[in-house]
Write a protein that holds these residues in place. Structure first.
Motif, PDB file in Angstrom:
ATOM      1  N   UNK B  60       0.839  -1.212   0.000  1.00 46.83           N
ATOM      2  CA  UNK B  60       0.000   0.000   0.000  1.00 46.83           C
ATOM      3  C   UNK B  60       0.865   1.250   0.000  1.00 46.83           C
ATOM      4  N   UNK B  61       1.959   1.202   0.787  1.00 50.63           N
ATOM      5  CA  UNK B  61       2.846   2.378   0.895  1.00 50.63           C
ATOM      6  C   UNK B  61       3.563   2.635  -0.443  1.00 50.63           C
ATOM      7  N   UNK B  62       4.117   1.582  -1.050  1.00 52.73           N
ATOM      8  CA  UNK B  62       4.859   1.770  -2.310  1.00 52.73           C
ATOM      9  C   UNK B  62       3.906   2.188  -3.440  1.00 52.73           C
ATOM     10  N   UNK B  63       2.701   1.611  -3.435  1.00 54.70           N
ATOM     11  CA  UNK B  63       1.712   1.985  -4.458  1.00 54.70           C
ATOM     12  C   UNK B  63       1.334   3.466  -4.316  1.00 54.70           C
ATOM     13  N   UNK B  64       1.188   3.914  -3.079  1.00 53.47           N
ATOM     14  CA  UNK B  64       0.875   5.332  -2.832  1.00 53.47           C
ATOM     15  C   UNK B  64       2.034   6.212  -3.294  1.00 53.47           C
ATOM     16  N   UNK B  65       3.261   5.753  -3.016  1.00 51.04           N
ATOM     17  CA  UNK B  65       4.443   6.498  -3.468  1.00 51.04           C
ATOM     18  C   UNK B  65       4.423   6.636  -4.995  1.00 51.04           C
ATOM     19  N   UNK B 208      16.959   2.423  -1.935  1.00 53.24           N
ATOM     20  CA  UNK B 208      17.000   3.721  -1.250  1.00 53.24           C
ATOM     21  C   UNK B 208      15.574   4.239  -1.022  1.00 53.24           C
ATOM     22  N   UNK B 209      14.740   4.148  -2.059  1.00 56.34           N
ATOM     23  CA  UNK B 209      13.351   4.617  -1.932  1.00 56.34           C
ATOM     24  C   UNK B 209      12.614   3.792  -0.873  1.00 56.34           C
ATOM     25  N   UNK B 210      12.824   2.474  -0.898  1.00 53.76           N
ATOM     26  CA  UNK B 210      12.191   1.613   0.112  1.00 53.76           C
ATOM     27  C   UNK B 210      12.601   2.025   1.524  1.00 53.76           C
ATOM     28  N   UNK B 231       4.378   8.761   2.247  1.00 50.68           N
ATOM     29  CA  UNK B 231       4.686   8.050   0.990  1.00 50.68           C
ATOM     30  C   UNK B 231       4.193   8.857  -0.207  1.00 50.68           C
ATOM     31  N   UNK B 232       2.972   9.375  -0.134  1.00 56.46           N
ATOM     32  CA  UNK B 232       2.424  10.155  -1.251  1.00 56.46           C
ATOM     33  C   UNK B 232       3.226  11.439  -1.454  1.00 56.46           C
ATOM     34  N   UNK B 233       3.552  12.102  -0.315  1.00 55.89           N
ATOM     35  CA  UNK B 233       4.300  13.362  -0.408  1.00 55.89           C
ATOM     36  C   UNK B 233       5.716  13.119  -0.935  1.00 55.89           C
ATOM     37  N   UNK B 252      10.492  -0.477 -10.423  1.00 58.38           N
ATOM     38  CA  UNK B 252       9.798  -0.393  -9.127  1.00 58.38           C
ATOM     39  C   UNK B 252       8.396  -0.976  -9.227  1.00 58.38           C
ATOM     40  N   UNK B 253       7.754  -0.677 -10.349  1.00 58.22           N
ATOM     41  CA  UNK B 253       6.380  -1.161 -10.549  1.00 58.22           C
ATOM     42  C   UNK B 253       6.366  -2.690 -10.661  1.00 58.22           C
TER      43      UNK B 253
END
Lengths: 139, 384
Positions: B60-65, B208-210, B231-233, B252-253
């Motif tokens: 959910x967090x990565x999808x929001x990112x 790094x993003x994770x 995550x969104x911001x 990433x996707x």
């Protein structure tokens, strides 16, 4: 008889049969042949990149198969217009036919299992149901 | 150990079947996973173990990112006035309207009603984009305006979800300050970091993003907030970097869609109780209609103010009624935090799924505007 013919083309075996028939008709009627390929975009997507990736894959694939036909058509002196649209194939074929005011739509009939065809229908079925011009389904 | 591998195998059987169904039907995997999750959760007992919870939450967090990273700042800047007005209305009208309905007419507790409002306030950017791409509207100024407004709507949902249920203590202010500092330095730092690691095969960019998402998620959780807010911001501030690095987005996707989000959507679906949905069908319809009605009451007059033609206005309003990912995330947050019950969660998630499908179908079938029905924007700079 048919000034403008639109062929729905996805590179499959039944589409190739339809292509052969479309060329035959276009030569007899001296018609303009529109070669339409429809890239499917996943409905209700999660992210824009998912859609962009699907679009890119479809573009690469259809540009390649259309180029092969175009090269051949130029040698045969056939007036052929390539077109790639996105969405649901049947809807895109019917909408493009209306937009370009074509006289005839040609599609191939795929061999789907009986149950799948009964439940989901086929592109050819849907085109026949909703097109406002004549439709030729090639088997 | 064998029990673990049996569980893993069972999950991947469900994931693979969902993927094949989505391929056959031309639907996104997310929607199919949600629906398959509902069916599986109501037929076999699907265990939500700690590792499933981890994959689902991180998904959910990565999808929001990724959703934040798709924000085209240039588009928002070009239509900032209209986008902010439409986006704020599109968020606030259903949020307040559904909250009011749930609390004062249905007798839900205030926090339960707020979760209902948030789950049904969203607009799905990707669903809207997929619809517009069929007509080529995504390339036109009107389509870009709709997209910009949907970003603002989602921003509203994410901010309220992150802040509404948080206590304003020391941990909260620490979270706010640290997040702002990180968001401020992140674009330039990430740019330098990316040019240092230069697409190394060990994927240091993705890792790094994770890490950033995990750290900000920890701070958010510590402050009683929700990890999807930072995550969104984070996605939004790194959007310009990601838009020019499509290969990285693709990588990433691939990781996210293959391994993380299926667990999120199937888990979210499996928690839906179909018996409750069937028994509360009227309530479900009421929530669906409330969302659409509130969006209409807010957005249609705003569209008239911007001189949209009737068809373009209807199209815009209907597309703004769509929702999927953030609606599900909001409802699942409410359930995980013990704010809403399983019955309320079931009704809200099915209402969210119906908003992804019904308004889209109506918009495409009856209100797809023709070229001459699109609004004309005077400023040539907007023809981006």
């Amino acid at each position: 008889m048919f000034k403008k013919i639109l062929l729905g083309y996805d590179g499959s075996e039944h589409a190739k049969k339809a292509l052969a028939k479309a060329i035959e008709l276009a030569k007899i009627c001296n018609s303009e042949l529109i070669l339409l390929s429809v890239g499917t975009i996943p409905a209700y997507a999660e992210t824009i990149s998912e859609i962009e990736e699907a679009k890119e894959q479809a573009l690469n694939y259809y540009e390649k198969i259309q180029r092969e036909i175009l090269d051949w058509a130029s040698k045969e002196n056939l007036k052929l217009v390539p077109l790639i649209r996105f969405g649901k194939p049947a809807e895109a074929i019917v909408n493009t036919a209306e937009e370009l005011k074509v006289d005839l739509i040609i599609v191939g009939a795929g061999e789907h299992p009986y149950l799948v065809r009964r439940i989901l229908g086929s592109t050819a079925d849907r085109v026949v149901d909703s097109a406002s011009c004549s439709v030729l389904v090639v088997r | 150990m064998e029990k673990f591998w049996l569980e893993v195998s069972l999950w991947f059987v469900i994931i693979l079947i969902s993927s094949l169904i989505s391929l056959r039907l031309g639907l996104t995997a997310a929607l199919v996973e949600l629906i398959v999750g509902i069916l599986v959760g109501n037929t076999i007992s699907l265990e939500i173990t700690s590792w499933v919870k981890f994959l689902a939450s991180f998904g959910a967090v990565v999808l929001t990112f990724l959703a934040g990273a798709e924000l085209e700042s240039e588009v928002v800047r070009s239509f900032w006035k209209e986008a902010i007005i439409l986006g704020v209305i599109s968020f606030l009208a259903p949020f307040l309207g559904v909250w009011f309905l749930a609390q004062f007419l249905l007798g839900w507790e205030i926090k339960e009603a707020q979760i209902a409002g948030l789950a049904l306030s969203t607009t799905s950017v990707a669903v809207v984009y997929a619809v517009m791409i069929e007509t080529g509207l995504n390339e036109k100024p009107f389509g870009k305006l709709i997209l910009a407004a949907t970003f603002i709507t989602d921003l509203g949902t994410v901010i309220f979800l992150g802040l509404l249920f948080t206590e304003l203590g020391l941990a909260f202010w620490l979270f706010v300050i640290l997040t702002l500092v990180v968001l401020f330095i992140l674009p330039s730092f990430t740019k330098r970091y990316f040019s240092y690691v230069k697409n190394h095969p060990s994927e240091p960019e993705v890792k790094f993003i994770f890490l950033v998402l995990a750290l900000l998620g920890y701070l958010a959780a510590k402050a009683g907030s929700e990890a999807v807010l930072p995550a969104y911001l984070t996605g939004a501030v790194l959007a310009n970097l990601f838009i020019h690095n499509r290969e990285l987005v693709k990588r990433m996707r691939a990781t996210t869609i293959a391994l993380l989000t299926p667990f999120f959507f199937i888990k979210a679906g499996s928690l839906v109780d179909l018996r409750v949905v069937w028994q509360s069908f009227g309530l479900l319809a009421l929530f669906f209609l409330a969302k659409c009605l509130c969006k209409f009451i807010g957005l249609f007059p705003a569209g008239m103010l911007f001189k949209f033609s009737f068809k373009a206005n209807m199209y815009n309003t209907l597309l703004m009624c769509t929702g999927l990912t953030f609606g599900t995330i909001s409802a699942l947050y409410g359930f995980n935090m013990g704010i809403i019950t399983k019955d309320q969660y079931s009704i809200l998630v099915v209402a969210v799924i119906s908003t992804a499908i019904i308004p889209t179908l109506i918009a495409q079938k009856f209100f797809s505007p023709k070229e001459e029905e699109l609004p004309v924007f005077q400023n040539p700079k907007r023809e981006i």
